[in-house]
Motif scaffolding. Structure first.
Motif, mmCIF file in Angstrom:
data_model
loop_
_atom_site.group_PDB
_atom_site.id
_atom_site.type_symbol
_atom_site.label_atom_id
_atom_site.label_comp_id
_atom_site.label_asym_id
_atom_site.label_seq_id
_atom_site.Cartn_x
_atom_site.Cartn_y
_atom_site.Cartn_z
ATOM 1 N N GLU A 55 0.825 -1.213 0.000
ATOM 2 C CA GLU A 55 0.000 0.000 0.000
ATOM 3 C C GLU A 55 0.858 1.262 0.000
ATOM 4 O OE1 GLU A 55 -3.242 0.584 -0.566
ATOM 5 O OE2 GLU A 55 -3.282 -1.548 -1.011
ATOM 6 N N GLU A 56 1.965 1.244 0.727
ATOM 7 C CA GLU A 56 2.859 2.406 0.716
ATOM 8 C C GLU A 56 3.483 2.580 -0.656
ATOM 9 O OE1 GLU A 56 5.728 2.950 3.893
ATOM 10 O OE2 GLU A 56 4.410 1.821 5.240
ATOM 11 N N GLN A 59 0.900 4.143 -2.946
ATOM 12 C CA GLN A 59 0.768 5.573 -2.650
ATOM 13 C C GLN A 59 1.958 6.377 -3.173
ATOM 14 O OE1 GLN A 59 -1.949 7.113 -1.465
ATOM 15 N NE2 GLN A 59 -2.887 5.105 -1.613
ATOM 16 N N GLU A 60 3.156 5.823 -3.040
ATOM 17 C CA GLU A 60 4.366 6.505 -3.514
ATOM 18 C C GLU A 60 4.349 6.659 -5.031
ATOM 19 O OE1 GLU A 60 7.860 8.535 -3.495
ATOM 20 O OE2 GLU A 60 6.673 7.962 -1.743
ATOM 21 N N ALA A 63 1.712 9.225 -6.010
ATOM 22 C CA ALA A 63 2.174 10.584 -5.711
ATOM 23 C C ALA A 63 3.154 11.060 -6.783
ATOM 24 C CB ALA A 63 2.817 10.637 -4.333
#
Length: 71
Positions: A55-56, A59-60, A63
């Motif tokens: 999930e990180e 998101q990265e 972004a």
């Protein structure tokens, strides 16, 4: 052997995607959301290559993708 029917997809044509991308670059948040949704499978796949929890990683990548579009 029976031929299988082609599956219906919701994928956009290159032209439609290009138009949506251009609108996103010009500040249209709805188009940006649509571009991100269209790219979601690829983003999810690519996140597996990062040394982050999935999930990180997603998101990265999102972004960075938004920064590239709006930059």
């Amino acid at each position: 052997m029976q031929k299988s029917e082609p599956k219906e997809t919701t994928q956009l044509s290159n032209h439609e995607f290009s138009l949506m991308d251009e609108q996103a670059k010009n500040g249209d948040n709805e188009s940006l959301q649509s571009v991100l949704e269209e790219m979601r499978p690829e983003i999810t796949s690519l996140s597996g290559f990062l040394k982050l929890p999935k999930e990180e990683g997603i998101q990265e990548i999102m972004a960075q993708f938004i920064e590239e579009i709006r930059g």
